[in-house]
Structure formats: C-alpha cells, structure tokens
Scaffold this active site. Structure first.
Site, mmCIF file in Angstrom:
data_model
loop_
_atom_site.group_PDB
_atom_site.id
_atom_site.type_symbol
_atom_site.label_atom_id
_atom_site.label_comp_id
_atom_site.label_asym_id
_atom_site.label_seq_id
_atom_site.Cartn_x
_atom_site.Cartn_y
_atom_site.Cartn_z
ATOM 1 N N LYS B 71 28.171 39.560 39.737
ATOM 2 C CA LYS B 71 28.888 40.795 40.070
ATOM 3 C C LYS B 71 28.621 41.257 41.509
ATOM 4 C CE LYS B 71 29.137 42.652 35.362
ATOM 5 N NZ LYS B 71 29.073 43.881 34.553
ATOM 6 N N ASN B 92 33.602 43.315 39.022
ATOM 7 C CA ASN B 92 33.678 42.555 37.768
ATOM 8 C C ASN B 92 35.081 42.078 37.411
ATOM 9 O OD1 ASN B 92 34.841 44.846 36.752
ATOM 10 N ND2 ASN B 92 33.359 45.164 35.112
ATOM 11 N N GLY B 134 20.981 50.848 38.406
ATOM 12 C CA GLY B 134 21.242 49.404 38.492
ATOM 13 C C GLY B 134 22.737 49.163 38.434
#
Lengths: 277, 277
Positions: B71, B92, B134
C-alpha cells in the site's frame, strides 16, 4: 470459486477475445474441486519478455498457457525446453519447476497424436506426410517423431520453412527418415493438413486426395467447420479421419498432466466445457 | 464465467491465503453480468515494482486492489495519486486512465466514513479522535478530513507516526484543526480505534471508555469478532458504534465507482459475498 489460495494459470496471448481455454479448464477445475483458475492475460509481443519473469515470481502462479503471438518467443525465455518444443520451435505451456525454473513444452502436436492413437491407429513405424510447416505443422511433426513414426515427409508452400523443420527433426531424431518438398500423399499411412487451406471458401485442397490410400488416416487442423472440404473428400475416399477440434480437446489432458493436475479424458473435458463448435 | 473478454482486477499482495475480495466482488460481478474478475496475485515486496508496470500493459487489465505489503510502496509507482491517498500515505486501488496512466486512491477510510454517514451521523464540522496512526488510522483520518470534520485529534503509541500524519493533513486541509498526542476521548463526537488492540485476548482498551460521551459515535477497525471488548464497553456506555467489517463492505461501493462498474450497496455486497465473519 476464486479465493486467496487459488493457483493461477496465466493464459498469455494477444488479443484475448477469442480465447477458449478458460471455458474449458475452469468448468473442469470447478467440477473436480481443483483450486486453480485459467486467467486470460492480453500481453502484446513487445511487453512479453518484461512480463513473463515477474509473473512467474508470484507466489500463487502455477503455470501458463501460451498462445499467439508468444509461442516462438517463449523458447528463448525459459530455463528448460522439452525436445518436442525445441523441434516445434515453439512452446505453448510453461510450468514452474520446484527450484523456480521455467520449464516449457509444446502440446499442439501431442493433441493430434493422442487423437490418432485413441482412434486405434498405430504411429510406431508409420509413414506420415505433414503438409504445412508453420507453427501447428511443426508441432504435429515434432509429436509424430516423438511417437515413433519411421518416416516423415514435410511440405510447405514456402520450402525453407519445411527445410528448417526437417533439420530440427534430424538433429533430435537421427534415425527418423525425413524428406522435404513433395505434398504427394501416395504411400503414406498418415496424411495431415496443417495449412490454413479450408478456412476460406474456394481454397484448393492441400493435397491431391485421389492419391491418398483409402487405408490412410487423414488429419485436419482447420476448425472452421467439423467436416472441412479436405475431410469430406478423404471421407468420400474411405479414409478414417480426425477433425480439427479433436486435436484441441485431446491436448488438454496432456496439459493437465504437465501441470500436475488430476487427468481427464478429452471426452470428459468436451462435456464440461462451455464452448460450442 | 471467465472468458477472453473478461476484464482483470489484480488483487496484489502477499501472502494471498487470507484474501477475501475475490469472494466478495466475483459473486457480485457474476450476479450482475459484469464481465470482470478479481484475481489474487501473490506479489512479494521485492518483486512489486518490476511487476506493476508490465501488469498494467496487459490489454485486459482494468485495475488493481492493493493490499499488504504494497500500500505504501504503490504511491511512488503511480502517475496520479488522489489527495486521500496522499494524506494516508498509502494507496489501495489503482485504475488505468484513458491515456494509460496509473491512478491511485485509498478507500479504507472511505469505507469507514460511508458507514458512519449511513448510520445517520454528520461528519461535517464534527470533532474526531483517531487512535492509531498506522495504515488504517491514517486512511480513516484522511477520509474524515475529506468528509469535512472540523477537528481531528491523532494519537499513536509511537508519536512520530501521529505527527507525520498530522503534517500531511495540515498540508492538504489547512483549515482543519489537527492536534497530536492525547488519546483522551472526552469531548469528541467520533472516537475511532485504529490500533490492533482487541486482536489478542487481554489487550488493554485503546482509550478510557469512561471518558467517551454517551452521545459519541464509536468506530472499530478490528474484525476478529463483531463486538470487540472496546465496542462492548462503548455500547454499555450507550454509544452508537460501527463494527470492523462495516468498513470493509462500505468501501466496496466506492471501489466499484472508482473502477467504473455499476454501483451496489454495502448490504447487497454483503448478501452476495461468499465469506462469513
């Protein structure tokens, strides 16, 4: 059903629109619970070399079916090429060796040979004439040599094509009697049309059918119709014969073995396939 | 059924075994007569850059779903990256532009946002706390910003992660109030767990649930179970909430639009999908 564990068999060629393999293999895989799928990938000639290596580094790649325009180019891109593919000068299947190497073979001719054998004919020691030394003619000649014919006559309207094939045959099958230059079918046990003659209305017949022995077995590669004018003439003469699509379906069990999948018969594959001729 | 005309959507990631997208998209495509297929391709990190470009030169490639570990790496390999993907720092989904360019976007957060909106909540002008900066937290923060929240608080156990995300948000959304460093949920309208806390038994809760306003809406990214300990505590407090898989199914209509396919609702996709949670 495709899932994360499904093994990929790339169907490499361009254009893809007329591809039939997905509709033959995928219903078979589904019916037999084989977790694999044939996926058409439209790769143009100029992109092929750059695509093939990274494709075979995928963790779920299992193999590839190779079709036009890549069959000849594939030979130079592999680590190991089977004799039949070397003689044919082309490769139509690739599998990944346990060490990550790429192994190629050619099954167009194997389909032809299996069809002849399954129709009860003997090839060991036979005399065969293959008319047309292009891709499919070369593949049939290579497989006939592998199957043990004693004599192979090659003809192509462009003689150097037949001569090149003849030389490759002599290198790999030194005991085979190879002759080049005549399309006279007299005296041959097996007579094969591997030219496109029969695709178009009004095409001449590939050989003088009157000179084929009625005991000979006649094969055809043209799939445009089941009974081509050539087959019709040979049948009228009393010859046994094999239609073009037989070669197609007979070669698939050979691919399945090559890829390590459970074997099927050509009839079974024909029954589950979702294509019609 | 896959045929020669079928458009490919590559599902790129490694390992592939746990991929679920094929079992969501492919039944939907089949049911709606969309001639496309999602194909898992297990591409390792070191092979990705060499594979992506030739993959997108296939004549029947339509796009790609991108998952771990690609990604972040994808961003640098594309011609055009949408703002949400830039802020998230990850991509993505890839589609082929009409000129052959590669266009990337990020829908993990869009799924979260669509879910919240569909549950009747307003995001325009809202105050949101995202715990975990994240991949998924960044994506959610990026999509909340795009959806028009007025204030975004970011927390990560590793503070530089939250700071980096905060800076990217300030660059692209200069009027958004961004704060970094506290996971105190008091006063926020939207509180999101974007950490892995809840995956393992005995994990602490990501925030002090007692300090969440009962009127707040609570979101979760952990999909291990529908009602994670965090959601159970928030529910006990009277909060409305969204489970992890809602984000998954809500983002698929956004992908379908991105790829130019007929839209579906998340509920419809959930109904035809062949995965169970």
């Amino acid at each position: 059903m495709i899932r994360g564990t499904t093994k990929l068999i790339a169907h490499l060629g361009y254009p893809t629109e007329s591809f039939k393999a997905p509709m033959i293999y995928n219903p078979y895989f589904e019916q037999h619970g084989i977790d694999a799928v044939v996926v058409p990938m439209g790769c143009k000639a100029q992109d092929y070399a750059a695509f093939l290596k990274p494709l075979f580094r995928l963790s779920n790649i299992h193999g590839a079916l190779v079709t036009m325009p890549h069959k000849v180019a594939t030979i130079a891109l592999l680590d190991e090429v089977m004799t039949t593919a070397k003689v044919a000068g082309a490769c139509n299947a690739i599998r990944l060796g346990p060490d990550g190497s790429l192994i190629g073979d050619m099954f167009d001719g194997e389909g032809f040979v299996r069809g002849v054998l399954r129709k009860g004919r003997t090839l060991l020691g036979a005399r065969a004439l293959v008319v047309g030394a292009g891709g499919v003619g070369s593949a049939i000649a290579a497989s006939l040599a592998r199957a043990g014919v004693a004599e192979l006559a090659l003809f192509d309207a462009y003689t150097p094509m037949a001569e090149g094939l003849g030389e490759r045959l002599r290198v790999h099958y030194p005991r085979l009697e190879v002759s080049v230059g005549s399309n006279d079918p007299a005296g041959y046990d097996i007579v094969v049309n591997a030219t496109p003659l029969g695709m178009k209305e009004g095409d001449p017949l590939p050989v003088d059918v009157e000179r084929i022995a009625p005991s000979a077995f006649v094969g055809e590669v043209v799939m445009k119709q089941e009974i081509t004018p050539f087959l019709a003439a040979a049948r009228a003469r009393g010859c046994a014969f094999q239609i073009g699509t037989d070669m197609l379906f007979e070669q698939i069990p050979a691919y399945l073995e090559f890829f390590g999948f459970p074997a099927a018969t050509a009839d079974e594959l024909r029954a589950v396939s979702r294509i019609a001729y």
